[in-house]
Design an enzyme around this catalytic site. Sequence first.
Site, PDB file in Angstrom:
ATOM      1  N   HIS A  23      -9.958  -0.716  -2.418  1.00 43.31           N
ATOM      2  CA  HIS A  23     -10.591  -0.391  -1.213  1.00 43.31           C
ATOM      3  C   HIS A  23     -11.968   0.519  -1.479  1.00 43.31           C
ATOM      4  O   HIS A  23     -12.323   0.725  -0.227  1.00 43.31           O
ATOM      5  CB  HIS A  23      -9.614   0.469  -0.297  1.00 43.31           C
ATOM      6  CG  HIS A  23      -8.509  -0.300   0.359  1.00 43.31           C
ATOM      7  ND1 HIS A  23      -7.575   0.078   1.161  1.00 43.31           N
ATOM      8  CD2 HIS A  23      -8.021  -1.621   0.138  1.00 43.31           C
ATOM      9  CE1 HIS A  23      -6.929  -0.765   1.442  1.00 43.31           C
ATOM     10  NE2 HIS A  23      -6.853  -2.017   0.938  1.00 43.31           N
TER      11      HIS A  23
ATOM     12  N   CYS B  54      -5.159  -7.462  -3.472  1.00 43.60           N
ATOM     13  CA  CYS B  54      -5.939  -7.230  -2.019  1.00 43.60           C
ATOM     14  C   CYS B  54      -6.752  -8.292  -1.803  1.00 43.60           C
ATOM     15  O   CYS B  54      -7.068  -9.113  -2.545  1.00 43.60           O
ATOM     16  CB  CYS B  54      -6.580  -5.862  -2.329  1.00 43.60           C
ATOM     17  SG  CYS B  54      -7.220  -5.158  -0.901  1.00 43.60           S
ATOM     18  N   HIS B  55      -7.267  -8.280  -0.611  1.00 41.21           N
ATOM     19  CA  HIS B  55      -8.128  -9.417  -0.255  1.00 41.21           C
ATOM     20  C   HIS B  55      -9.391  -8.675   0.211  1.00 41.21           C
ATOM     21  O   HIS B  55     -10.249  -9.426   1.049  1.00 41.21           O
ATOM     22  CB  HIS B  55      -7.451 -10.046   0.742  1.00 41.21           C
ATOM     23  CG  HIS B  55      -6.860  -9.371   1.950  1.00 41.21           C
ATOM     24  ND1 HIS B  55      -5.596  -9.730   2.491  1.00 41.21           N
ATOM     25  CD2 HIS B  55      -7.223  -8.266   2.899  1.00 41.21           C
ATOM     26  CE1 HIS B  55      -5.276  -8.843   3.379  1.00 41.21           C
ATOM     27  NE2 HIS B  55      -6.323  -8.014   3.545  1.00 41.21           N
TER      28      HIS B  55
ATOM     29  N   ASN C 198       0.884  -1.211  -0.159  1.00 39.82           N
ATOM     30  CA  ASN C 198      -0.107   0.026   0.132  1.00 39.82           C
ATOM     31  C   ASN C 198       1.070   1.334   0.032  1.00 39.82           C
ATOM     32  O   ASN C 198       2.144   1.429   0.467  1.00 39.82           O
ATOM     33  CB  ASN C 198      -0.813   0.236   1.229  1.00 39.82           C
ATOM     34  CG  ASN C 198      -2.149  -1.007   1.041  1.00 39.82           C
ATOM     35  OD1 ASN C 198      -2.642  -1.129   0.125  1.00 39.82           O
ATOM     36  ND2 ASN C 198      -2.595  -1.679   2.165  1.00 39.82           N
TER      37      ASN C 198
END
Length: 450
Positions: free
Chosen positions: A198, A168-169, A147
């Site tokens: 996000h 990303c998860h 990030n």
Amino acid sequence: MTRIAFIGAGSITFTQTLVRDLLSFPALQGATLALMDIDDDRLAESEAMARRLVEANDLPATVEATTDRREALADADYVICAIHVGGEEPFRNEIEIPEEYGVYQAVGDTLGPGGVFRALRTIPTMVDLARDMEELCPDAPLLQHTNPMAMVCWAVAAETEIDVYGICHSVQGTAHDLASYVGVPSDEIEYWVAGINHMAWFLELEHDGRDLYPDLEAVLAKRGEAYADDVVRFETMDHFGSFITESSQHLSEYLPYFRQSEEEIDDLIDRSSYRADPEEFEYSPVCWLPTGEYLEQWSSIDPGEAFDPEAMDTQLDRSDEYAARIVHSLETGAVRRMNLNVPNTAGSRAGALISNLPADALVEVPSLVDGTGVHPCSAGDLPAQLAALNRTNVNVQALGVQAATEGDEAALRRAIKLDPLTSAVCTLEEADAMVDDLLAANGEYLPALS
């Protein structure tokens, strides 16, 4: 033999997860795992962990460890990156200095003053890494976890010829959350998600062909435990129409509505049925803690104190992370769909993948992965209000990338002034003063502006 380089392998918990994932696939059990980190002690622990997994399962994999990045990258087929540049001092400054101006970030690693300044100190290193890849392993994809995801991947894609995929998860994590909220097995729900990292949107959510949004709206109307555990995301869905990826805690710092004062943050915590245990380090719980306590949790972690390779679980259970699945699909041809972060025009012959976001933005879209490569899918137009919220973050990201790649201080100041949270609580003069303080505190970590 497949060679996989891990850059930032001293992140032992994350590296252990990814090594375990890779070795869980028989087709990858003969791979060479080249672990690299600049911290000798952490690297030694990760090496011991990887060797323990290989030996306990009697696998033919080879484990290498080096502090030399170029040595790890040489002839790599895949590069997995999870680095943190600068250590604790700049991270602490990026949280504590904005607090003095009323900017209370939950984590500060993605957007806001913390995210932008983290991008400034991270992007030069990531671009240097990609330049090494152009020389030493030009055909290897960069599977990137660091990030701020969007700004880092945006810069690498713009500045180099390396294929970078941000991983990303949050999509799969949110899918599990949604399944639990509506009482459906998580492996039975179907979804289509697009947006930015996000801040991607569940545009479709179904079970056996049935739309699950009415069920989510019923959960919202009840204002019960599920709502209380995820206040910000349910409120965002209520006002804008779609459920969003990333936790309520993290999401609260990307929007201007939820963190305008310490009292407002305390109210969010009071409204939540969730109570974080400050003795236990978990990502989502610490985001709920008052600003600053996440930092204290993060900086106090020393995995070396408790790590014992002989005592570790050596089962090859597979996590929900995407990296090993990408490698497996590219190596074997197994077809998978997963959400990846890519340039908005990546692989597209018809223009932008998300047509009402800027063409040069970094977007998170469904992507098909098989033996022929990674194929991002077109998502068309997002609903106008969702694209508008995304653009508030993309505006900051674009200027943050410009500041980092061109050494442009004016772009830096404009990025901070356009940040949704900063602009909700600071005057323009206060935003400039905050940037002045951050530059004075963290100047040595910002080569692009020095």
